[in-house]
Design a protein around this motif. Structure first.
Motif, mmCIF file in Angstrom:
data_model
loop_
_atom_site.group_PDB
_atom_site.id
_atom_site.type_symbol
_atom_site.label_atom_id
_atom_site.label_comp_id
_atom_site.label_asym_id
_atom_site.label_seq_id
_atom_site.Cartn_x
_atom_site.Cartn_y
_atom_site.Cartn_z
ATOM 1 N N ILE A 118 -4.991 -10.660 -2.940
ATOM 2 C CA ILE A 118 -4.831 -9.249 -2.604
ATOM 3 C C ILE A 118 -3.525 -8.737 -3.215
ATOM 4 O O ILE A 118 -3.399 -7.581 -3.585
ATOM 5 N N GLY A 119 -2.565 -9.653 -3.377
ATOM 6 C CA GLY A 119 -1.283 -9.288 -3.990
ATOM 7 C C GLY A 119 -1.469 -8.719 -5.378
ATOM 8 O O GLY A 119 -0.872 -7.703 -5.731
ATOM 9 N N VAL A 120 -2.327 -9.347 -6.174
ATOM 10 C CA VAL A 120 -2.557 -8.857 -7.537
ATOM 11 C C VAL A 120 -3.196 -7.483 -7.501
ATOM 12 O O VAL A 120 -2.786 -6.570 -8.210
ATOM 13 N N LEU A 121 -4.184 -7.352 -6.626
ATOM 14 C CA LEU A 121 -4.881 -6.069 -6.556
ATOM 15 C C LEU A 121 -3.903 -4.971 -6.159
ATOM 16 O O LEU A 121 -3.827 -3.927 -6.791
ATOM 17 N N LEU A 122 -3.113 -5.264 -5.113
ATOM 18 C CA LEU A 122 -2.193 -4.232 -4.645
ATOM 19 C C LEU A 122 -1.146 -3.913 -5.694
ATOM 20 O O LEU A 122 -0.778 -2.759 -5.885
ATOM 21 N N ALA A 123 -0.679 -4.932 -6.391
ATOM 22 C CA ALA A 123 0.334 -4.679 -7.406
ATOM 23 C C ALA A 123 -0.261 -3.882 -8.552
ATOM 24 O O ALA A 123 0.306 -2.883 -9.005
ATOM 25 N N ARG A 172 6.585 -4.678 -0.541
ATOM 26 C CA ARG A 172 6.210 -4.768 0.865
ATOM 27 C C ARG A 172 6.198 -3.370 1.492
ATOM 28 O O ARG A 172 5.303 -3.019 2.234
ATOM 29 N N LEU A 173 7.211 -2.598 1.129
ATOM 30 C CA LEU A 173 7.315 -1.239 1.643
ATOM 31 C C LEU A 173 6.115 -0.404 1.189
ATOM 32 O O LEU A 173 5.517 0.345 1.955
ATOM 33 N N SER A 174 5.754 -0.574 -0.082
ATOM 34 C CA SER A 174 4.688 0.266 -0.619
ATOM 35 C C SER A 174 3.329 -0.131 -0.042
ATOM 36 O O SER A 174 2.405 0.659 -0.016
ATOM 37 N N LYS A 175 3.229 -1.368 0.455
ATOM 38 C CA LYS A 175 1.973 -1.779 1.099
ATOM 39 C C LYS A 175 1.731 -1.002 2.380
ATOM 40 O O LYS A 175 0.610 -0.899 2.856
ATOM 41 N N ILE A 176 2.797 -0.487 2.973
ATOM 42 C CA ILE A 176 2.641 0.339 4.174
ATOM 43 C C ILE A 176 2.551 1.817 3.776
ATOM 44 O O ILE A 176 1.721 2.561 4.271
ATOM 45 N N LEU A 220 0.029 7.431 2.308
ATOM 46 C CA LEU A 220 -0.202 8.510 1.352
ATOM 47 C C LEU A 220 -1.701 8.779 1.231
ATOM 48 O O LEU A 220 -2.160 9.922 1.233
ATOM 49 N N PHE A 221 -2.446 7.683 1.162
ATOM 50 C CA PHE A 221 -3.896 7.786 1.046
ATOM 51 C C PHE A 221 -4.481 8.546 2.238
ATOM 52 O O PHE A 221 -5.312 9.448 2.079
ATOM 53 N N MET A 222 -4.007 8.194 3.434
ATOM 54 C CA MET A 222 -4.520 8.858 4.636
ATOM 55 C C MET A 222 -4.196 10.353 4.623
ATOM 56 O O MET A 222 -5.032 11.189 4.963
ATOM 57 N N ILE A 223 -2.986 10.668 4.210
ATOM 58 C CA ILE A 223 -2.613 12.091 4.159
ATOM 59 C C ILE A 223 -3.491 12.828 3.146
ATOM 60 O O ILE A 223 -3.931 13.953 3.387
ATOM 61 N N LEU A 224 -3.752 12.172 2.004
ATOM 62 C CA LEU A 224 -4.608 12.803 0.993
ATOM 63 C C LEU A 224 -5.990 13.087 1.577
ATOM 64 O O LEU A 224 -6.559 14.166 1.372
ATOM 65 N N VAL A 225 -6.526 12.107 2.313
ATOM 66 C CA VAL A 225 -7.858 12.287 2.906
ATOM 67 C C VAL A 225 -7.838 13.457 3.893
ATOM 68 O O VAL A 225 -8.700 14.341 3.843
ATOM 69 N N GLY A 230 7.861 12.859 -0.312
ATOM 70 C CA GLY A 230 8.524 11.553 -0.191
ATOM 71 C C GLY A 230 7.578 10.432 -0.591
ATOM 72 O O GLY A 230 7.919 9.540 -1.370
ATOM 73 N N LEU A 231 6.323 10.516 -0.095
ATOM 74 C CA LEU A 231 5.352 9.475 -0.425
ATOM 75 C C LEU A 231 4.968 9.541 -1.900
ATOM 76 O O LEU A 231 4.713 8.522 -2.548
ATOM 77 N N MET A 232 4.959 10.750 -2.442
ATOM 78 C CA MET A 232 4.668 10.888 -3.869
ATOM 79 C C MET A 232 5.784 10.217 -4.685
ATOM 80 O O MET A 232 5.533 9.606 -5.727
ATOM 81 N N CYS A 233 7.005 10.322 -4.194
ATOM 82 C CA CYS A 233 8.118 9.614 -4.845
ATOM 83 C C CYS A 233 7.856 8.107 -4.830
ATOM 84 O O CYS A 233 8.080 7.417 -5.820
#
Ligand code: TRP
Length: 443
Positions: free
Chosen positions: A9-14, A167-171, A176-181, A307-310
């Motif tokens: 999952i690390g590769v996918l997330l990265a 690690r931070l971006s995994k949260i 960001l995705f939820m806000i977009l939805v 902020g999340l876009m940053c």
């Protein structure tokens, strides 16, 4: 980036984390708007599914086989120096992308700060446009924010804290995705918003020309980070048993969803609030604050969103710069002036400050001599990447695997399959070749 990823999952997330960035949220909407909407999106989706998948798999596999960065991977896999030019095209492509990507990352930081100081309160469409235009006229301010983005990125690499950021971006990325939805749902029920959705999803095929197809293909590859040697580097870090096909497919789906969500937010707003779809690069930055004015707690939501876009932008700039650093270290090793990681970070950061400054001066109208073919450098860099460097990089990578690498090299992997070879040998090169030549009026 670590030397190898501990989990699949690390590769996918990265890979997805770096792929999902400004390309989907900033570039996708404005390029769609410039190219007339629905029909363009269909070409974009078709390119992502038909060409994107084999091309992503291809780059992953070249990296996996060689275990190297884009600088030496082609040589390592083929056993000759004849493909070294590909490495240089890839490097140039990443370099040019960074020359405007940091400018836009700077916009995100600026907009976050502005939102936090409640600068957008009560602004309507006209005022928001005027706000951006004023910002666009102030080269020093823009430069300061671009430099902030460059220094932040360089610091992450210098202090080697990529792990923490990941690690931070995994949260934060799922947030960001939820806000977009949520925003997309909000926009779907907006008065007048349905015109935007129709613009987005009802194709008008008369708008399709070969130039439009080339744009759509380039944009698809840009958002997928294909055709620039990035995924080669990621492939090098993959665990041996990672399933390349699944990872690639998941990556495409994620990028497609985020891009479409961005479109489903921006275009209803364009039509409901009286913006112009073909406004250009500022489209996302003028429409989103307008959307927030009508949502729950405008100041807070707008600040959090930018902020999340940053975060999305910075995870991408970190990968872009990391790839360049790996490249420079690799390329200078064994020469008279070998550069270590820290030196490479500084050299690249300085180069980027210069190239971004040139783009900014040129787009703010402070230096009219800084234009190429009648366009400012910012626009020119965008066009160069989308319409030339990425298609050439993708074509080269397909030809490399399809025709040049002995099939036995790929034994045991999916590349040996008939379909995969036909696609990489014939379908992708012929299609890219025709689209490419047609749009520069050779045929
Ligand atoms: N795909 C990224 C985006 O959508 C942009 C990008 C292009 C990128 N090439 C890259 C990101 C290389 C990281 C690494 O924003």
């Amino acid at each position: 980036m670590e030397k190898s990823f501990s989990s699949k999952i690390g590769v996918l997330l990265a890979a997805a984390g770096s792929a999902v960035g400004l390309g989907s949220i900033w570039k996708f909407p404005y390029v769609v708007g410039e190219n007339g909407g629905g029909a363009f999106i269909i070409v974009y989706i078709v390119c992502s599914l038909i060409f994107g998948l084999p091309l992503i798999m291809n780059e992953f596999l070249i990296g996996k086989l060689s275990g190297r960065s884009a600088y030496s991977a082609y040589r390592e896999v083929s056993g000759t120096n004849r493909w070294q030019w590909m490495s240089w095209i890839n490097l140039l492509c990443v370099l040019v992308i960074m020359s405007f990507y940091f400018v836009v990352t700077g916009w995100c930081v600026y907009y976050m700060v502005e939102a936090a100081s409640n600068a957008f309160a009560g602004m309507d469409a006209r005022a928001l446009e005027a706000h951006f235009d004023a910002f666009e006229g102030r080269a020093p301010v823009m430069l300061v924010y671009a430099v902030i983005a460059i220094v932040m990125t360089a610091s992450v690499l210098w202090f080697d804290v990529n792990k923490g950021i990941e690690r931070l971006s995994k949260i934060l990325m799922p947030l960001l995705f939820m806000i977009l939805v949520l925003m997309a749902i909000h926009m779907a029920f907006l008065d007048g918003g349905s015109v935007g959705l129709r613009y987005l999803f009802a194709p008008d095929f008369s708008k399709i020309t070969s130039k439009v197809i080339l744009e759509a293909m380039g944009l698809s590859f840009f958002t997928l980070s294909v055709g620039m040697g990035i995924l080669v580097t990621y492939g090098g870090y993959m665990p041996k048993d990672q399933n390349v096909t699944t990872t690639s497919a998941q990556m495409i789906v994620l990028v497609l969803i985020v891009s479409l969500l961005a479109g489903m937010i921006v275009f209803p707003a364009v039509f409901a609030y009286g913006f112009t779809p073909s406004q250009g690069p500022e489209l996302t930055f003028v429409t989103l604050p307008a959307v927030f004015q009508h949502m729950f707690s405008p100041m807070l939501t707008c600040t959090v969103f930018f902020g999340l876009m940053c975060v999305a932008a910075i995870t991408s700039t970190i990968s872009l710069m990391e790839v360049m650093v790996a490249f420079v270290c690799d390329a200078t090793a064994g020469t008279r002036h070998p550069l270590n990681r820290h030196q490479s970070v500084v050299v690249i950061a300085v180069i980027q400050i210069v190239t971004n400054a040139l783009c900014i001066l040129s787009m703010t109208g402070n230096a009219d001599w800084l234009s190429v073919m009648g366009r400012n450098l910012f626009d020119f860099a965008n066009i160069l990447v989308t319409n030339i460097l990425i298609p050439v990089g993708a074509l080269g990578a397909a030809l490399f695997t399809g025709w040049f690498v002995p099939k036995t090299r790929y034994q045991g992997s999916r590349v040996s399959s008939f379909l995969y070879l036909i696609v990489l040998r014939w379908l992708v090169p012929v299609a890219i070749g025709i689209i490419f030549l047609d749009s520069i009026n050779v045929i």
